[in-house]
Scaffold this motif. Structure first.
Motif, PDB file in Angstrom:
ATOM      1  N   GLN A  81      62.961 -11.891  82.196  1.00  0.00           N
ATOM      2  CA  GLN A  81      63.800 -11.854  80.858  1.00  0.00           C
ATOM      3  C   GLN A  81      62.751 -10.984  80.000  1.00  0.00           C
ATOM      4  O   GLN A  81      62.675 -11.387  78.846  1.00  0.00           O
ATOM      5  CB  GLN A  81      64.344 -12.772  80.457  1.00  0.00           C
ATOM      6  CG  GLN A  81      65.436 -13.237  81.351  1.00  0.00           C
ATOM      7  CD  GLN A  81      66.286 -14.474  80.694  1.00  0.00           C
ATOM      8  OE1 GLN A  81      65.523 -15.429  80.512  1.00  0.00           O
ATOM      9  NE2 GLN A  81      67.519 -14.308  80.828  1.00  0.00           N
ATOM     10  N   GLY A  82      61.690 -10.263  80.385  1.00  0.00           N
ATOM     11  CA  GLY A  82      60.670  -9.450  79.384  1.00  0.00           C
ATOM     12  C   GLY A  82      59.270 -10.187  79.350  1.00  0.00           C
ATOM     13  O   GLY A  82      58.511  -9.548  78.526  1.00  0.00           O
ATOM     14  N   ALA A  83      59.185 -11.263  80.010  1.00  0.00           N
ATOM     15  CA  ALA A  83      57.874 -12.034  79.864  1.00  0.00           C
ATOM     16  C   ALA A  83      56.682 -11.218  80.430  1.00  0.00           C
ATOM     17  O   ALA A  83      55.737 -11.264  80.018  1.00  0.00           O
ATOM     18  CB  ALA A  83      58.070 -13.187  80.498  1.00  0.00           C
ATOM     19  N   ASP A  85      55.687  -7.665  81.191  1.00  0.00           N
ATOM     20  CA  ASP A  85      55.774  -6.335  80.468  1.00  0.00           C
ATOM     21  C   ASP A  85      54.598  -5.220  80.589  1.00  0.00           C
ATOM     22  O   ASP A  85      53.608  -5.720  79.912  1.00  0.00           O
ATOM     23  CB  ASP A  85      56.229  -6.432  79.214  1.00  0.00           C
ATOM     24  CG  ASP A  85      57.010  -5.110  78.591  1.00  0.00           C
ATOM     25  OD1 ASP A  85      56.547  -3.913  79.100  1.00  0.00           O
ATOM     26  OD2 ASP A  85      57.714  -5.214  77.645  1.00  0.00           O
ATOM     27  N   GLN A 113      53.774  -5.650  64.183  1.00  0.00           N
ATOM     28  CA  GLN A 113      55.374  -5.218  64.247  1.00  0.00           C
ATOM     29  C   GLN A 113      55.099  -3.529  64.352  1.00  0.00           C
ATOM     30  O   GLN A 113      55.986  -3.161  64.952  1.00  0.00           O
ATOM     31  CB  GLN A 113      56.011  -5.429  62.943  1.00  0.00           C
ATOM     32  CG  GLN A 113      56.504  -6.938  62.850  1.00  0.00           C
ATOM     33  CD  GLN A 113      56.932  -7.518  61.592  1.00  0.00           C
ATOM     34  OE1 GLN A 113      57.070  -6.742  60.614  1.00  0.00           O
ATOM     35  NE2 GLN A 113      57.457  -8.560  61.580  1.00  0.00           N
ATOM     36  N   GLN A 116      54.564  -3.037  68.088  1.00  0.00           N
ATOM     37  CA  GLN A 116      55.747  -3.596  68.735  1.00  0.00           C
ATOM     38  C   GLN A 116      56.781  -2.720  68.991  1.00  0.00           C
ATOM     39  O   GLN A 116      57.505  -2.525  69.996  1.00  0.00           O
ATOM     40  CB  GLN A 116      56.169  -4.912  68.275  1.00  0.00           C
ATOM     41  CG  GLN A 116      55.443  -6.095  68.739  1.00  0.00           C
ATOM     42  CD  GLN A 116      56.048  -7.302  68.167  1.00  0.00           C
ATOM     43  OE1 GLN A 116      56.625  -7.654  67.042  1.00  0.00           O
ATOM     44  NE2 GLN A 116      56.630  -8.163  69.144  1.00  0.00           N
ATOM     45  N   GLY A 120      57.798  -2.071  75.367  1.00  0.00           N
ATOM     46  CA  GLY A 120      59.236  -2.553  75.888  1.00  0.00           C
ATOM     47  C   GLY A 120      59.489  -1.732  77.300  1.00  0.00           C
ATOM     48  O   GLY A 120      59.526  -0.187  77.293  1.00  0.00           O
ATOM     49  N   ASP A 232      52.226 -12.221  74.474  1.00  0.00           N
ATOM     50  CA  ASP A 232      53.638 -12.456  74.594  1.00  0.00           C
ATOM     51  C   ASP A 232      54.256 -11.334  73.927  1.00  0.00           C
ATOM     52  O   ASP A 232      54.165 -11.092  72.762  1.00  0.00           O
ATOM     53  CB  ASP A 232      53.920 -13.774  74.052  1.00  0.00           C
ATOM     54  CG  ASP A 232      55.563 -14.137  74.136  1.00  0.00           C
ATOM     55  OD1 ASP A 232      56.344 -13.062  74.376  1.00  0.00           O
ATOM     56  OD2 ASP A 232      55.918 -15.295  73.977  1.00  0.00           O
ATOM     57  N   LYS A 234      57.170 -10.487  73.285  1.00  0.00           N
ATOM     58  CA  LYS A 234      58.352 -10.967  72.181  1.00  0.00           C
ATOM     59  C   LYS A 234      57.461 -11.090  70.920  1.00  0.00           C
ATOM     60  O   LYS A 234      58.197 -10.714  69.940  1.00  0.00           O
ATOM     61  CB  LYS A 234      59.206 -12.059  72.694  1.00  0.00           C
ATOM     62  CG  LYS A 234      59.797 -11.753  73.959  1.00  0.00           C
ATOM     63  CD  LYS A 234      60.781 -12.840  74.491  1.00  0.00           C
ATOM     64  CE  LYS A 234      61.529 -12.322  75.786  1.00  0.00           C
ATOM     65  NZ  LYS A 234      62.173 -13.331  76.499  1.00  0.00           N
ATOM     66  N   THR A 235      56.515 -11.850  70.654  1.00  0.00           N
ATOM     67  CA  THR A 235      55.709 -12.143  69.475  1.00  0.00           C
ATOM     68  C   THR A 235      55.064 -11.299  69.001  1.00  0.00           C
ATOM     69  O   THR A 235      54.665 -11.016  67.925  1.00  0.00           O
ATOM     70  CB  THR A 235      55.191 -13.532  69.505  1.00  0.00           C
ATOM     71  OG1 THR A 235      54.052 -13.642  70.342  1.00  0.00           O
ATOM     72  CG2 THR A 235      55.981 -14.543  69.966  1.00  0.00           C
TER      73      THR A 235
END
Length: 308
Positions: A81-83, A85, A113, A116, A120, A232, A234-235
């Protein structure tokens, strides 16, 4: 790959006399195979397949080997689930753990940001041997899986030329097969994540691979805060949980390497749930206060050597 390699092997009497199995000849062939992996997947070589894809606007046809490793990365991206990448490179570089230098200050939320937006694996796809990206800035870094793949390449070469008792080690990623002289199993150690080269546990992995991921070696401190090299996605920030070491046993060194990273990002609770859900042989070390606590999956327990 920025590290060492070591190959230990046991040759039967017939192979010892074979001119194709001298130390010099074996090292020459192994060097060629690892050079090829670097030419395919290194981010430090500007003309590697991966570097050329990173510079491309939309697509590049690559070797079947690079396509294979990227496909495995995308599969694990979905499973975790994206961990896991492989496009997290811009964030790794931002925090000073890639080819770029250590930052002079902690990146701001705005800068994180902005990076980011270009991270992905959902923006990465593969058809045949052609890699595609839907944003030109996408940057793929296979350092969390390609070293393990390199171990598999060397191990499979040894088997092709009739060597079935070996231990391959590239920067701590290991794959074992067969026995040592005296019909003894290869015995390996899980390092205790503290000062000094202390042993946490001894294990015998059989005909398998083993990889360990941890933040106790690759980190830096800034204004008294410790920053791990594991980011991470996601963060956009270094992990900050209490899981300090993840060891995975798997038949594939490539998968052991990648899974250790994925579980490290997921953290102690979610990582262990992920391991058990997927029947993985996993050994976690979690820091609780001044103590290190072990969490061992059912699949890992048979490999532990019980202390007498």
């Amino acid at each position: 790959m920025g590290t060492y390699y070591r190959v230990t092997m046991v040759l039967d009497p017939a192979l010892q006399k074979d001119v194709d199995h001298t130390d010099t000849q074996l090292q020459t062939e192994i060097d060629k195979k690892l050079e090829l992996v670097n030419d395919q997947m290194s981010t430090y070589r500007p003309d590697s397949e991966l570097s050329r894809f990173n510079k491309a606007q939309a697509s590049l046809t690559v070797s079947p080997e690079t396509a294979y490793v990227v496909q495995a990365s995308l599969t694990l991206f979905e499973q975790s689930q994206g961990a896991f990448d492989v496009t997290v490179g811009p964030l790794v570089n931002l925090w000073g753990f890639g080819p770029d230098k250590k930052p002079t200050k902690v990146p701001s939320t705005e800068v994180i940001q902005s990076r980011q937006k270009f991270v992905g694996s959902q923006y990465l796809s593969i058809r045949g041997n052609t890699l595609y990206k839907t944003i030109p800035e996408l940057y793929v870094d296979l350092s969390s899986i390609a070293k393990g793949y390199g171990v598999d390449v060397v191990a499979e070469y040894l088997q092709e030329i009739g060597i079935n008792n070996y231990l391959v080690d590239i920067g701590g990623e290991l794959r074992a097969k067969g026995k040592k002289p005296g019909n003894k199993q290869w015995t390996l150690a899980i390092e205790r994540p503290s000062a000094g080269q202390n042993v946490q546990r001894l294990i015998q992995v059989g005909d398998n691979s083993i990889a360990t991921s941890g933040d106790y070696r690759n980190y830096y401190e800034y204004d008294g805060i410790r920053y791990s090299h594991t980011i991470d996605p996601k963060t956009g920030k270094p992990i900050n949980h209490k899981l300090v070491s993840v060891t995975v046993i798997h038949e594939s060194s490539m998968m052991a390497d990648a899974l250790a990273t994925a579980i490290t990002v997921l953290g102690p609770e979610d990582g262990f749930v992920f391991a058990e859900k997927n029947n993985l042989a996993v050994f976690l070390i979690v820091k609780q206060g001044d103590e290190f606590v072990e969490h061992v999956s059912a699949e890992f327990k048979p490999y532990l050597i019980e202390e007498k």
